[in-house]
Design a protein around this motif. Structure first.
Motif, PDB file in Angstrom:
ATOM      1  N   GLY A  40       0.812  -1.211   0.000  1.00 49.28           N
ATOM      2  CA  GLY A  40       0.000   0.000   0.000  1.00 49.28           C
ATOM      3  C   GLY A  40       0.851   1.269   0.000  1.00 49.28           C
ATOM      4  N   THR A  41       1.994   1.220   0.662  1.00 44.35           N
ATOM      5  CA  THR A  41       2.874   2.393   0.697  1.00 44.35           C
ATOM      6  C   THR A  41       3.350   2.724  -0.727  1.00 44.35           C
ATOM      7  OG1 THR A  41       3.571   1.794   2.926  1.00 44.35           O
ATOM      8  CG2 THR A  41       5.005   3.315   1.730  1.00 44.35           C
ATOM      9  N   ASP A  42       3.713   1.693  -1.514  1.00 38.96           N
ATOM     10  CA  ASP A  42       4.143   1.939  -2.905  1.00 38.96           C
ATOM     11  C   ASP A  42       2.992   2.542  -3.719  1.00 38.96           C
ATOM     12  OD1 ASP A  42       6.754   0.674  -2.623  1.00 38.96           O
ATOM     13  OD2 ASP A  42       5.616  -1.176  -2.399  1.00 38.96           O
ATOM     14  N   GLU A  49       0.935  10.734  -3.120  1.00 36.51           N
ATOM     15  CA  GLU A  49       0.379  11.180  -1.835  1.00 36.51           C
ATOM     16  C   GLU A  49       1.409  11.073  -0.717  1.00 36.51           C
ATOM     17  OE1 GLU A  49      -3.000   8.666  -1.012  1.00 36.51           O
ATOM     18  OE2 GLU A  49      -3.730   8.996  -3.043  1.00 36.51           O
ATOM     19  N   TYR A  50       2.519  10.391  -0.991  1.00 37.12           N
ATOM     20  CA  TYR A  50       3.461  10.069   0.085  1.00 37.12           C
ATOM     21  C   TYR A  50       4.830   9.948  -0.545  1.00 37.12           C
ATOM     22  CZ  TYR A  50       5.007   7.570   4.370  1.00 37.12           C
ATOM     23  OH  TYR A  50       5.629   7.198   5.531  1.00 37.12           O
ATOM     24  N   GLY A  51       5.864   9.989   0.268  1.00 42.52           N
ATOM     25  CA  GLY A  51       7.224   9.733  -0.213  1.00 42.52           C
ATOM     26  C   GLY A  51       7.904  10.975  -0.761  1.00 42.52           C
ATOM     27  N   GLY A  63      10.391   0.787  -4.210  1.00 41.73           N
ATOM     28  CA  GLY A  63      10.688  -0.571  -3.746  1.00 41.73           C
ATOM     29  C   GLY A  63      11.397  -0.599  -2.408  1.00 41.73           C
ATOM     30  N   HIS A  64      10.712  -1.184  -1.388  1.00 47.06           N
ATOM     31  CA  HIS A  64      11.394  -1.301  -0.088  1.00 47.06           C
ATOM     32  C   HIS A  64      11.322  -2.706   0.489  1.00 47.06           C
ATOM     33  CE1 HIS A  64       7.216  -0.168   0.805  1.00 47.06           C
ATOM     34  NE2 HIS A  64       7.358  -0.889   1.895  1.00 47.06           N
ATOM     35  N   GLU A  65      10.496  -3.580  -0.089  1.00 51.39           N
ATOM     36  CA  GLU A  65      10.411  -4.963   0.419  1.00 51.39           C
ATOM     37  C   GLU A  65      11.323  -5.815  -0.449  1.00 51.39           C
ATOM     38  OE1 GLU A  65       6.330  -6.233   0.394  1.00 51.39           O
ATOM     39  OE2 GLU A  65       5.704  -4.638   1.740  1.00 51.39           O
ATOM     40  N   THR A 116      15.775   8.656   6.807  1.00 51.66           N
ATOM     41  CA  THR A 116      15.407   8.365   5.417  1.00 51.66           C
ATOM     42  C   THR A 116      14.903   6.919   5.376  1.00 51.66           C
ATOM     43  OG1 THR A 116      17.664   7.682   4.923  1.00 51.66           O
ATOM     44  CG2 THR A 116      17.082   9.945   4.362  1.00 51.66           C
ATOM     45  N   GLU A 117      14.134   6.604   4.354  1.00 53.76           N
ATOM     46  CA  GLU A 117      13.665   5.231   4.157  1.00 53.76           C
ATOM     47  C   GLU A 117      13.882   4.873   2.697  1.00 53.76           C
ATOM     48  OE1 GLU A 117      10.202   4.576   7.559  1.00 53.76           O
ATOM     49  OE2 GLU A 117       9.562   5.128   5.556  1.00 53.76           O
ATOM     50  N   ARG A 118      14.621   3.801   2.440  1.00 51.71           N
ATOM     51  CA  ARG A 118      14.923   3.437   1.045  1.00 51.71           C
ATOM     52  C   ARG A 118      13.638   3.071   0.300  1.00 51.71           C
ATOM     53  NH1 ARG A 118      20.666   1.050  -0.684  1.00 51.71           N
ATOM     54  NH2 ARG A 118      19.688   1.714  -2.620  1.00 51.71           N
ATOM     55  N   VAL A 152       9.907 -11.005   4.410  1.00 54.41           N
ATOM     56  CA  VAL A 152      10.581 -10.676   5.680  1.00 54.41           C
ATOM     57  C   VAL A 152      10.347  -9.210   6.081  1.00 54.41           C
ATOM     58  CG1 VAL A 152      12.858 -10.366   6.779  1.00 54.41           C
ATOM     59  CG2 VAL A 152      12.318 -12.504   5.620  1.00 54.41           C
ATOM     60  N   GLU A 153      10.468  -8.283   5.136  1.00 57.02           N
ATOM     61  CA  GLU A 153      10.311  -6.862   5.523  1.00 57.02           C
ATOM     62  C   GLU A 153       8.910  -6.569   6.061  1.00 57.02           C
ATOM     63  OE1 GLU A 153       9.622  -2.641   5.758  1.00 57.02           O
ATOM     64  OE2 GLU A 153       8.547  -3.989   4.447  1.00 57.02           O
ATOM     65  N   PRO A 154       7.827  -6.904   5.320  1.00 57.95           N
ATOM     66  CA  PRO A 154       6.506  -6.628   5.924  1.00 57.95           C
ATOM     67  C   PRO A 154       6.295  -7.395   7.235  1.00 57.95           C
ATOM     68  CG  PRO A 154       6.275  -7.831   3.822  1.00 57.95           C
ATOM     69  CD  PRO A 154       7.699  -7.398   3.929  1.00 57.95           C
ATOM     70  N   VAL A 305       5.751   1.475  13.962  1.00 61.15           N
ATOM     71  CA  VAL A 305       6.127   1.616  12.554  1.00 61.15           C
ATOM     72  C   VAL A 305       7.532   1.064  12.351  1.00 61.15           C
ATOM     73  CG1 VAL A 305       7.127   3.959  12.802  1.00 61.15           C
ATOM     74  CG2 VAL A 305       6.166   3.262  10.606  1.00 61.15           C
ATOM     75  N   ASN A 306       7.759   0.546  11.117  1.00 64.53           N
ATOM     76  CA  ASN A 306       9.101   0.142  10.724  1.00 64.53           C
ATOM     77  C   ASN A 306       9.651  -0.948  11.658  1.00 64.53           C
ATOM     78  OD1 ASN A 306      12.312   1.022  10.368  1.00 64.53           O
ATOM     79  ND2 ASN A 306      11.059   1.212   8.548  1.00 64.53           N
ATOM     80  N   ALA A 307      10.942  -1.225  11.558  1.00 64.40           N
ATOM     81  CA  ALA A 307      11.502  -2.330  12.341  1.00 64.40           C
ATOM     82  C   ALA A 307      13.005  -2.197  12.449  1.00 64.40           C
ATOM     83  CB  ALA A 307      11.159  -3.657  11.663  1.00 64.40           C
TER      84      ALA A 307
END
Ligand code: BGC
Length: 363
Positions: A40-42, A49-51, A63-65, A116-118, A152-154, A305-307
């Protein structure tokens, strides 16, 4: 090499040709990206709307996962070798000396907001054939998980939530016995919540808007969990129909449901919120009753949020456990694998449960 980038000022999402990255620092690792999950974030980023792109750039590589294979390592890299499979952590620390979480290597608890978030905020992501990252942000995954390690990421976001819920429970001066857990939402994150609850020995139920005959509902039942559809049971009658819960893991991001979720908690219960609602969302609540119950029943509501690295390691352990308990259900989470050039289409018309981009697959 090819990558998928969003250009916020042109409001476009396109395949771009960019130079292949090279090792620079001693702890750099060159990776060949194998798979990238879409979420959903992508979708929010690609609808502008984001990023945000990296400073000075007009575009952000999405792409972050990720799931990638190590190709080459810098001379200071000790924990990884070519051929290893890794998942990259998403969030990177802010530069401020006073941010204790970032200085302690836990940017997922950053207090300044300047992290920052890749693939999301101020740094390019992994929807590219090759990427370079620092050893510090790479988590090695066992090869036996190769088919599903893109989860793994989600999953790390959920193991962080579940581990915090567990430590909140540890405050209780008695053993709570067999606990009941509720996952709100039957998207990929909601289903991962259900898997965590089942694997951790909860009697688990998933509540979502999909019908009771839908594929996600079937998948929930295949785990040995129960499924209730909001089309038949409004949230106000959920507790009456299905009882109350010790732990609720929310993965919907719909503000009215997030607020209503406190109504299904048992006394001493914990509600973990992981969905990100729209800032414009409003909901009517009887604030007095909600807050009164929270206090008088020792309930805890928290957002997460995040990990951090330990949550990624916990996600890998959980995934290994899932592959013993219900391997087919884990495979069924990934419903579509598509090549890079189909990403724009996949982001505008979501299909199935989890959509994954296979980087080495030609269209
Ligand atoms: C990602 C997290 C990130 C969050 C907020 C989620 O989709 O999985 O890593 O922190 O979005 O940007």
């Amino acid at each position: 090499m090819q990558a998928i980038a969003v250009f916020p000022s042109k409001k476009s999402l396109q395949l771009v040709d960019i130079p292949q990255p090279k090792l620079q620092g001693a702890t750099d690792v060159l990776l060949r990206v194998r798979e990238v999950g879409l979420c959903g974030t992508d979708r929010e980023i690609s609808s502008f709307e984001y990023g945000s792109p990296p400073p000075g750039s007009d575009h952000l590589i999405l792409g972050h996962e990720s799931l990638a294979e190590v190709v080459e390592v810098g001379r200071g890299v000790h924990s990884l070798r070519p051929g290893d499979l890794v998942v990259a952590m998403v969030r990177r620390p802010c530069p401020h000396a006073e941010c204790r979480p970032c200085r302690a290597g836990r940017p997922d608890f950053c207090v300044t907001g300047d992290f920052t978030e890749r693939g999301i905020k101020g740094a390019d992501g992994f929807l590219a054939e090759h990427v370079v990252d620092d050893e510090e942000y790479l988590v090695k995954v066992p090869r036996v998980l190769a088919d599903v390690a893109v989860l793994v990421e989600p999953l790390s976001v959920i193991t962080k939530a579940a581990d915090q819920a567990r430590s909140i429970f540890d405050r209780l001066p008695y053993d709570p016995g067999l606990q009941r857990g509720l996952a709100l939402g039957a998207g990929p994150i909601g289903l991962l919540c259900a898997m965590v609850l089942v694997a951790e020995g909860f009697e688990a139920l998933v509540y979502s808007r999909d019908s009771e005959e839908s594929k996600p509902a079937e998948l929930v039942r295949s785990l040995g969990a129960h499924y209730v559809s909001s089309t038949r049971t409004p949230v106000e009658s959920l507790a009456e129909r299905s009882g109350r819960f010790d732990v609720v893991l929310e993965a919907v991001g719909f503000a009215p449901l997030m607020l209503a979720a406190t109504q299904v908690l048992k006394a001493n219960g914990v509600l973990a919120l992981t969905g990100v609602p729209s800032q414009a969302a409003t909901a009517e609540v009887n604030a007095g009753r909600a807050l009164r119950n929270l206090v008088l029943r020792n309930e805890v509501v928290f957002g997460t949020v995040n990990a951090g690295r330990r949550d990624y390691l916990s996600a890998i352990q959980h995934l290994e456990q899932f592959m013993v308990l219900f391997p087919e259900s884990v495979h069924k989470l990934i419903t579509h694998r598509v090549p890079l050039d189909e990403v724009p289409q996949m982001l505008t018309q979501k299909r199935g449960i989890k959509n994954v981009v296979e980087m080495n697959r030609a269209a």
